[in-house]
Design an enzyme around this catalytic site. Structure first.
Site, PDB file in Angstrom:
ATOM      1  N   ILE A   1      55.722  38.832  32.346  1.00 46.16           N
ATOM      2  CA  ILE A   1      56.392  39.944  31.658  1.00 46.16           C
ATOM      3  C   ILE A   1      57.735  40.289  32.310  1.00 46.16           C
ATOM      4  CG2 ILE A   1      55.356  41.891  32.940  1.00 46.16           C
ATOM      5  CD1 ILE A   1      54.859  43.218  30.144  1.00 46.16           C
TER       6      ILE A   1
ATOM      7  N   ASN B   1      49.682  52.469  39.126  1.00 42.46           N
ATOM      8  CA  ASN B   1      48.625  53.383  39.564  1.00 42.46           C
ATOM      9  C   ASN B   1      49.234  54.763  39.745  1.00 42.46           C
ATOM     10  OD1 ASN B   1      49.551  53.617  42.355  1.00 42.46           O
ATOM     11  ND2 ASN B   1      48.924  51.481  42.494  1.00 42.46           N
TER      12      ASN B   1
ATOM     13  N   GLY C   1      48.923  42.769  41.314  1.00 48.14           N
ATOM     14  CA  GLY C   1      48.944  42.356  39.910  1.00 48.14           C
ATOM     15  C   GLY C   1      50.320  42.475  39.285  1.00 48.14           C
ATOM     16  N   VAL C   2      50.329  42.952  38.051  1.00 45.11           N
ATOM     17  CA  VAL C   2      51.587  43.016  37.316  1.00 45.11           C
ATOM     18  C   VAL C   2      52.534  44.046  37.947  1.00 45.11           C
ATOM     19  CG1 VAL C   2      50.827  44.677  35.549  1.00 45.11           C
ATOM     20  CG2 VAL C   2      52.512  42.942  34.969  1.00 45.11           C
ATOM     21  N   ASP C   3      51.972  45.094  38.523  1.00 44.58           N
ATOM     22  CA  ASP C   3      52.761  46.127  39.217  1.00 44.58           C
ATOM     23  C   ASP C   3      53.572  45.501  40.356  1.00 44.58           C
ATOM     24  OD1 ASP C   3      53.650  48.626  39.937  1.00 44.58           O
ATOM     25  OD2 ASP C   3      51.723  49.361  40.679  1.00 44.58           O
TER      26      ASP C   3
ATOM     27  N   SER D   1      44.807  47.693  32.590  1.00 40.78           N
ATOM     28  CA  SER D   1      43.470  47.972  33.168  1.00 40.78           C
ATOM     29  C   SER D   1      42.527  46.775  33.283  1.00 40.78           C
ATOM     30  CB  SER D   1      42.717  49.091  32.407  1.00 40.78           C
ATOM     31  OG  SER D   1      43.200  50.360  32.773  1.00 40.78           O
TER      32      SER D   1
ATOM     33  N   VAL E   1      42.686  44.457  38.268  1.00 43.17           N
ATOM     34  CA  VAL E   1      42.035  45.162  39.385  1.00 43.17           C
ATOM     35  C   VAL E   1      41.205  46.356  38.885  1.00 43.17           C
ATOM     36  CG1 VAL E   1      42.493  46.500  41.486  1.00 43.17           C
ATOM     37  CG2 VAL E   1      43.825  44.449  41.022  1.00 43.17           C
TER      38      VAL E   1
HETATM   39  P1  ADP Z   1      45.256  47.025  36.374  1.00 41.23           P
HETATM   40  O1  ADP Z   1      45.309  47.598  37.759  1.00 41.23           O
HETATM   41  O2  ADP Z   1      45.737  48.010  35.313  1.00 41.23           O
HETATM   42  O3  ADP Z   1      43.946  46.393  36.047  1.00 41.23           O
HETATM   43  P2  ADP Z   1      46.499  44.426  36.974  1.00 41.23           P
HETATM   44  O4  ADP Z   1      47.926  44.192  37.264  1.00 41.23           O
HETATM   45  O5  ADP Z   1      45.517  44.189  38.056  1.00 41.23           O
HETATM   46  O6  ADP Z   1      46.418  45.917  36.371  1.00 41.23           O
HETATM   47  O7  ADP Z   1      46.066  43.543  35.743  1.00 41.23           O
HETATM   48  C1  ADP Z   1      46.507  43.773  34.431  1.00 41.23           C
HETATM   49  C2  ADP Z   1      46.806  42.471  33.733  1.00 41.23           C
HETATM   50  O8  ADP Z   1      48.110  42.013  34.098  1.00 41.23           O
HETATM   51  C3  ADP Z   1      45.872  41.334  34.070  1.00 41.23           C
HETATM   52  O9  ADP Z   1      45.370  40.807  32.861  1.00 41.23           O
HETATM   53  C4  ADP Z   1      46.783  40.310  34.775  1.00 41.23           C
HETATM   54  O10 ADP Z   1      46.400  39.004  34.514  1.00 41.23           O
HETATM   55  C5  ADP Z   1      48.110  40.609  34.164  1.00 41.23           C
HETATM   56  N1  ADP Z   1      49.307  40.170  34.916  1.00 41.23           N
HETATM   57  C6  ADP Z   1      49.444  39.958  36.239  1.00 41.23           C
HETATM   58  N2  ADP Z   1      50.705  39.583  36.541  1.00 41.23           N
HETATM   59  C7  ADP Z   1      51.395  39.551  35.368  1.00 41.23           C
HETATM   60  C8  ADP Z   1      52.741  39.235  34.978  1.00 41.23           C
HETATM   61  N3  ADP Z   1      53.654  38.870  35.881  1.00 41.23           N
HETATM   62  N4  ADP Z   1      53.072  39.303  33.651  1.00 41.23           N
HETATM   63  C9  ADP Z   1      52.165  39.688  32.721  1.00 41.23           C
HETATM   64  N5  ADP Z   1      50.903  39.998  33.017  1.00 41.23           N
HETATM   65  C10 ADP Z   1      50.511  39.932  34.317  1.00 41.23           C
END
Ligand code: ADP
Length: 172
Positions: free
Chosen positions: A11, A24, A32-34, A121, A124
């Site tokens: 993304i 969070n 993760g994505v954050d 969500s 993690v």
């Molecule tokens: P949460 O804490 O809300 O569960 P996470 O980041 O752990 O958030 O996971 C949310 C989703 O983001 C997961 O399905 C993960 O595979 C996805 N994700 C992780 N990195 C990226 C990225 N760079 N681009 C898009 N999606 C991602």
């Protein structure tokens, strides 16, 4: 009519008015994505998050805040806090729908027209993908039906399993 599209990939690479971050409540970054968004966007995003913290003390579950996009190709980041999955009896579905609705509402208020969502969500925070995906698709569809100001929403999925599920829902 606004477009709903599906894309599998990172993304942080998308050139849209705003990408949504699965943040969070501290707004101080995480995994993760954050983590990927803060790494790719650089320190400007964290600075904006800290200013929001100073003003309102973080972000509640289901709510959304907006920052600049730093070095990202996206102009803005909308940070929303998804619910942690606790079995489904703790208002998780409603809170997850609020994340999508409040992010779209904020985008609309800011005059943004193109937006990309990750799967909020389902990493993690442990929300089962099969339950989260229909909420994401239905909530966004419903919002777009009533608010033509948003031109395009991209569901940016990360895994082949997510792609398959979203593809089925979007084609239904
Ligand atoms: P949460 O804490 O809300 O569960 P996470 O980041 O752990 O958030 O996971 C949310 C989703 O983001 C997961 O399905 C993960 O595979 C996805 N994700 C992780 N990195 C990226 C990225 N760079 N681009 C898009 N999606 C991602």
């Amino acid at each position: 009519m606004s477009k709903l599209t599906l894309l599998r990939g990172d993304i942080t690479k998308l050139e849209v008015d705003a990408i949504v971050n699965a943040a969070n409540s501290s707004l101080l970054g995480g995994g993760g994505v954050d983590g990927a968004i803060h790494r790719a966007g650089g320190p400007a995003i964290l600075q904006d998050c800290q200013a929001i913290r100073a003003r309102q003390g973080g972000c509640k579950t289901g709510e959304a805040v907006i920052t600049g996009g730093g070095n990202l190709p996206a102009r803005h980041v909308i940070h929303t806090v998804g619910p942690v999955w606790r079995g489904g009896q703790f208002d998780e579905a409603h809170l997850l729908a609020n994340c999508y609705r409040n992010s779209l509402q904020l985008a609309l208020e800011q005059g943004l027209k193109t937006l990309a969502f990750p799967c909020i969500s389902t990493g993690v925070f442990g929300y089962p993908l099969e339950e989260a995906a229909p909420i994401a698709v239905e909530t966004v569809r419903e919002f777009l039906g009533g608010h033509p100001g948003i031109e395009e929403v991209v569901f940016c999925v990360f895994s082949p399993a997510e792609e398959k599920l979203y593809s089925a829902l979007l084609n239904a």
